[in-house]
Design a protein around this motif. Structure first.
Motif, mmCIF file in Angstrom:
data_model
loop_
_atom_site.group_PDB
_atom_site.id
_atom_site.type_symbol
_atom_site.label_atom_id
_atom_site.label_comp_id
_atom_site.label_asym_id
_atom_site.label_seq_id
_atom_site.Cartn_x
_atom_site.Cartn_y
_atom_site.Cartn_z
ATOM 1 N N ARG A 4 0.634 -1.432 -0.046
ATOM 2 C CA ARG A 4 0.384 0.049 0.462
ATOM 3 C C ARG A 4 1.198 1.183 -0.072
ATOM 4 O O ARG A 4 0.419 2.214 -0.428
ATOM 5 N N ARG A 5 2.022 1.282 0.787
ATOM 6 C CA ARG A 5 3.167 2.247 0.892
ATOM 7 C C ARG A 5 3.517 3.647 -0.530
ATOM 8 O O ARG A 5 3.459 4.238 -0.272
ATOM 9 N N VAL A 6 3.647 2.710 -1.915
ATOM 10 C CA VAL A 6 4.107 2.555 -2.415
ATOM 11 C C VAL A 6 3.365 2.656 -4.017
ATOM 12 O O VAL A 6 2.543 1.057 -3.904
ATOM 13 N N GLN A 7 2.929 3.544 -4.195
ATOM 14 C CA GLN A 7 1.398 3.604 -5.224
ATOM 15 C C GLN A 7 1.870 3.839 -6.493
ATOM 16 O O GLN A 7 3.097 5.081 -6.606
ATOM 17 N N MET A 8 0.985 3.234 -7.880
ATOM 18 C CA MET A 8 1.621 3.942 -9.274
ATOM 19 C C MET A 8 1.270 4.350 -9.918
ATOM 20 O O MET A 8 0.037 3.594 -9.640
ATOM 21 N N ILE A 9 0.512 5.398 -10.988
ATOM 22 C CA ILE A 9 0.050 5.908 -11.780
ATOM 23 C C ILE A 9 0.904 5.927 -13.191
ATOM 24 O O ILE A 9 2.152 5.893 -13.404
ATOM 25 N N TYR A 10 -0.609 6.147 -14.057
ATOM 26 C CA TYR A 10 0.393 5.488 -15.309
ATOM 27 C C TYR A 10 0.080 6.909 -16.271
ATOM 28 O O TYR A 10 -0.693 7.530 -16.279
ATOM 29 N N GLN A 11 0.869 6.601 -17.538
ATOM 30 C CA GLN A 11 0.322 7.204 -18.822
ATOM 31 C C GLN A 11 -0.844 7.449 -18.833
ATOM 32 O O GLN A 11 -1.709 8.262 -19.075
ATOM 33 N N ASP A 12 -1.390 6.698 -19.497
ATOM 34 C CA ASP A 12 -2.946 5.652 -19.861
ATOM 35 C C ASP A 12 -4.131 5.999 -18.800
ATOM 36 O O ASP A 12 -3.636 4.421 -18.426
ATOM 37 N N PRO A 13 -4.163 6.340 -18.373
ATOM 38 C CA PRO A 13 -5.471 6.116 -16.918
ATOM 39 C C PRO A 13 -6.896 5.658 -17.234
ATOM 40 O O PRO A 13 -7.381 4.502 -16.507
ATOM 41 N N GLY A 14 -7.224 5.566 -18.758
ATOM 42 C CA GLY A 14 -8.084 5.144 -19.407
ATOM 43 C C GLY A 14 -8.228 3.707 -19.249
ATOM 44 O O GLY A 14 -9.196 3.024 -18.723
ATOM 45 N N SER A 15 -6.805 3.303 -18.983
ATOM 46 C CA SER A 15 -6.155 1.781 -19.034
ATOM 47 C C SER A 15 -6.661 1.383 -17.888
ATOM 48 O O SER A 15 -6.300 0.172 -17.600
ATOM 49 N N SER A 16 -6.058 2.185 -16.806
ATOM 50 C CA SER A 16 -6.326 1.137 -15.640
ATOM 51 C C SER A 16 -7.351 1.563 -14.339
ATOM 52 O O SER A 16 -7.892 1.005 -13.729
ATOM 53 N N LEU A 17 -8.575 2.265 -14.890
ATOM 54 C CA LEU A 17 -9.434 2.714 -14.544
ATOM 55 C C LEU A 17 -10.365 1.875 -15.285
ATOM 56 O O LEU A 17 -10.953 1.430 -16.082
ATOM 57 N N ASP A 18 -11.995 0.643 -14.889
ATOM 58 C CA ASP A 18 -12.891 0.336 -14.695
ATOM 59 C C ASP A 18 -13.912 0.655 -15.046
ATOM 60 O O ASP A 18 -13.694 1.472 -14.731
ATOM 61 N N PRO A 19 -13.870 0.733 -16.800
ATOM 62 C CA PRO A 19 -15.494 1.998 -17.557
ATOM 63 C C PRO A 19 -16.171 0.988 -17.066
ATOM 64 O O PRO A 19 -17.527 2.452 -17.222
ATOM 65 N N ARG A 20 -16.748 -0.267 -16.312
ATOM 66 C CA ARG A 20 -17.823 -0.377 -15.512
ATOM 67 C C ARG A 20 -18.393 0.769 -14.774
ATOM 68 O O ARG A 20 -19.634 0.576 -14.057
ATOM 69 N N ARG A 21 -16.721 0.796 -13.562
ATOM 70 C CA ARG A 21 -17.113 1.333 -12.527
ATOM 71 C C ARG A 21 -17.435 2.759 -12.840
ATOM 72 O O ARG A 21 -17.369 3.431 -12.925
ATOM 73 N N THR A 22 -18.368 3.646 -11.510
ATOM 74 C CA THR A 22 -18.698 4.949 -12.101
ATOM 75 C C THR A 22 -17.051 5.389 -10.716
ATOM 76 O O THR A 22 -17.090 4.459 -10.026
ATOM 77 N N VAL A 23 -16.796 6.697 -10.360
ATOM 78 C CA VAL A 23 -15.788 7.108 -10.173
ATOM 79 C C VAL A 23 -15.863 7.330 -8.833
ATOM 80 O O VAL A 23 -15.037 6.777 -8.019
ATOM 81 N N PHE A 24 -17.889 7.078 -8.506
ATOM 82 C CA PHE A 24 -17.406 6.695 -6.333
ATOM 83 C C PHE A 24 -17.099 5.396 -5.850
ATOM 84 O O PHE A 24 -16.360 4.936 -5.453
ATOM 85 N N GLN A 25 -17.520 4.236 -7.207
ATOM 86 C CA GLN A 25 -17.087 2.672 -6.882
ATOM 87 C C GLN A 25 -15.346 2.665 -7.031
ATOM 88 O O GLN A 25 -15.244 1.840 -6.429
ATOM 89 N N THR A 26 -14.976 3.141 -7.180
ATOM 90 C CA THR A 26 -13.551 3.104 -8.092
ATOM 91 C C THR A 26 -12.498 3.733 -6.797
ATOM 92 O O THR A 26 -12.199 3.322 -6.492
ATOM 93 N N LEU A 27 -13.482 4.786 -6.414
ATOM 94 C CA LEU A 27 -12.656 4.802 -4.543
ATOM 95 C C LEU A 27 -12.739 4.096 -3.784
ATOM 96 O O LEU A 27 -12.435 4.291 -2.794
ATOM 97 N N ALA A 28 -14.030 3.836 -3.973
ATOM 98 C CA ALA A 28 -14.649 3.132 -2.112
ATOM 99 C C ALA A 28 -13.827 1.771 -2.084
ATOM 100 O O ALA A 28 -13.940 1.512 -1.460
ATOM 101 N N GLU A 29 -13.932 1.257 -3.304
ATOM 102 C CA GLU A 29 -13.207 -0.297 -3.507
ATOM 103 C C GLU A 29 -12.156 -0.316 -2.452
ATOM 104 O O GLU A 29 -11.801 -0.922 -1.479
ATOM 105 N N PRO A 30 -10.639 0.704 -2.946
ATOM 106 C CA PRO A 30 -9.728 0.921 -2.074
ATOM 107 C C PRO A 30 -9.180 1.078 -0.647
ATOM 108 O O PRO A 30 -9.509 0.003 0.576
ATOM 109 N N LEU A 31 -10.886 2.045 -0.225
ATOM 110 C CA LEU A 31 -10.980 2.200 0.770
ATOM 111 C C LEU A 31 -11.724 0.945 2.639
ATOM 112 O O LEU A 31 -10.751 0.873 3.051
ATOM 113 N N ARG A 32 -12.385 0.374 1.383
ATOM 114 C CA ARG A 32 -12.452 -0.575 1.560
ATOM 115 C C ARG A 32 -11.891 -2.003 2.484
ATOM 116 O O ARG A 32 -11.984 -2.514 2.794
ATOM 117 N N ALA A 33 -11.076 -2.235 0.900
ATOM 118 C CA ALA A 33 -10.100 -3.896 0.853
ATOM 119 C C ALA A 33 -9.244 -3.497 1.434
ATOM 120 O O ALA A 33 -9.028 -4.300 2.557
#
Ligand code: SF4
Ligand code: MG
Length: 316
Positions: free
Chosen positions: A87-116
């Protein structure tokens, strides 16, 4: 306090197919040393294929070192990092389009790591997601939106918010603004600066764009064919590069002080399958001497800088 990231003598190889049944290990990163101080933004630059992304991936734990090690806060990382360490080291990429799940809303995308990963109680998830959105400069109206409805800059902000959700100490940004228009890229760079100030984040900023590195970073490390050939404070290196390769890279950057258009064209780098002997830069180096063809240069350290070149500080 120990450094958030310390890379020691790190080598990463990958297998390349050389025939029907044959493959060879190729060096992507070769005995690299690198230290990130807390709260600094370190630029990692070099041509594409020089190993900078692989080094970034090894720091995050996505590429396995053949030898050497990565230490987080002074602790060596095991082959499989426990979740608390990951968790302590996170990566962001050139193309966020391919690293974000297209089916998830922004809320779902951000809620998932908080819960997990942060075990945030159910009634706290909503407020925390809103807080994360605010941190990256997005409003509540984006909560129910899916990635395709967002602009490139907004998607990158969501990717950054998702990385921040697990409260990392270090962000590795690999060409994170390379796909964005200049004004949008500028806004995302401002966001990174702001997050560093606010959260004390340490950032490894991987980029082929030296002008951006100059504007954003405190220090810069230059990579060539898997090796770090120069490192030091941005202001010093841009004012007086110590390595001929850095010189050539800088000559290609338009700047106020240097009106010269472009440096000597470098041509293609040698294939990592056929690394040159001696100094790996010698076939392209305008300053190469006889010894450069046979003997690898030592790394010379002076002040807060290091340079791997036979000519470094000679006659000084
Ligand atoms: Fe150029 Fe020689 Fe220095 Fe290598 S060691 S960068 S070839 S001068
Ligand atoms: Mg890359």
């Amino acid at each position: 306090m120990s450094e958030p990231i310390r890379v020691e003598n790190l080598t990463v190889t990958y297998a390349v197919r050389t025939g029907l049944l044959r493959s060879r290990d190729v060096l992507a990163v070769d005995r690299a040393d690198l230290t990130l101080a807390r709260g600094e933004i370190l630029g990692l630059v070099g041509e594409s294929g020089c190993g900078k992304s692989t080094l970034g991936r090894a720091i995050v734990g996505h590429a396995r070192p053949a030898s050497g090690r990565v230490l987080l806060d002074g602790l060596p990382t095991p082959r499989r990092r426990p979740p608390g360490m990951r968790r302590r080291v996170q990566m962001i990429y050139q193309d966020p389009g391919s690293s974000l799940d297209p089916r998830r809303t922004v809320f779902q995308t951000l809620a998932e790591p908080l819960r997990a990963h942060r075990a945030v109680p159910a009634d706290q998830v909503g407020p925390r997601v809103r807080e994360l959105l605010g941190m990256v400069g997005l409003g509540q109206e984006h909560l129910r939106v899916r990635p395709r409805e967002l602009s490139g800059g907004q998607r990158q902000r969501v990717a950054i918010a998702r990385a921040l959700a697990v409260e990392p100490d270090v962000l590795v940004a690999d060409e994170a603004v390379a796909a964005l228009d200049a004004s949008v890229a500028g806004a995302v760079l401002n966001l990174l600066r702001e997050l560093r100030e606010r959260l004390g984040l340490t950032v490894l900023f991987i980029s082929h764009d030296l002008a951006t590195v100059r504007g954003l970073c405190d220090r810069v490390a230059v990579m060539y064919l898997g090796s770090i050939v120069e490192e030091g404070p941005v202001a010093e290196i841009f004012a007086s590069p110590g390595h001929p390769y850095t010189h050539v890279l800088l000559d290609a950057v338009p700047s106020r002080e240097r009106r010269r258009p472009g440096g000597a064209p470098l041509g293609e780098p040698p294939s990592p399958l056929h690394l040159p002997p001696g100094c790996r830069f010698h076939p392209r180096c305008p300053a190469a001497e006889e010894r450069c063809r046979t003997t690898a240069p030592p790394e010379v350290r002076r002040g807060g800088r290091r340079v791997a070149c036979h000519l470094a500080y000679e006659g000084v």
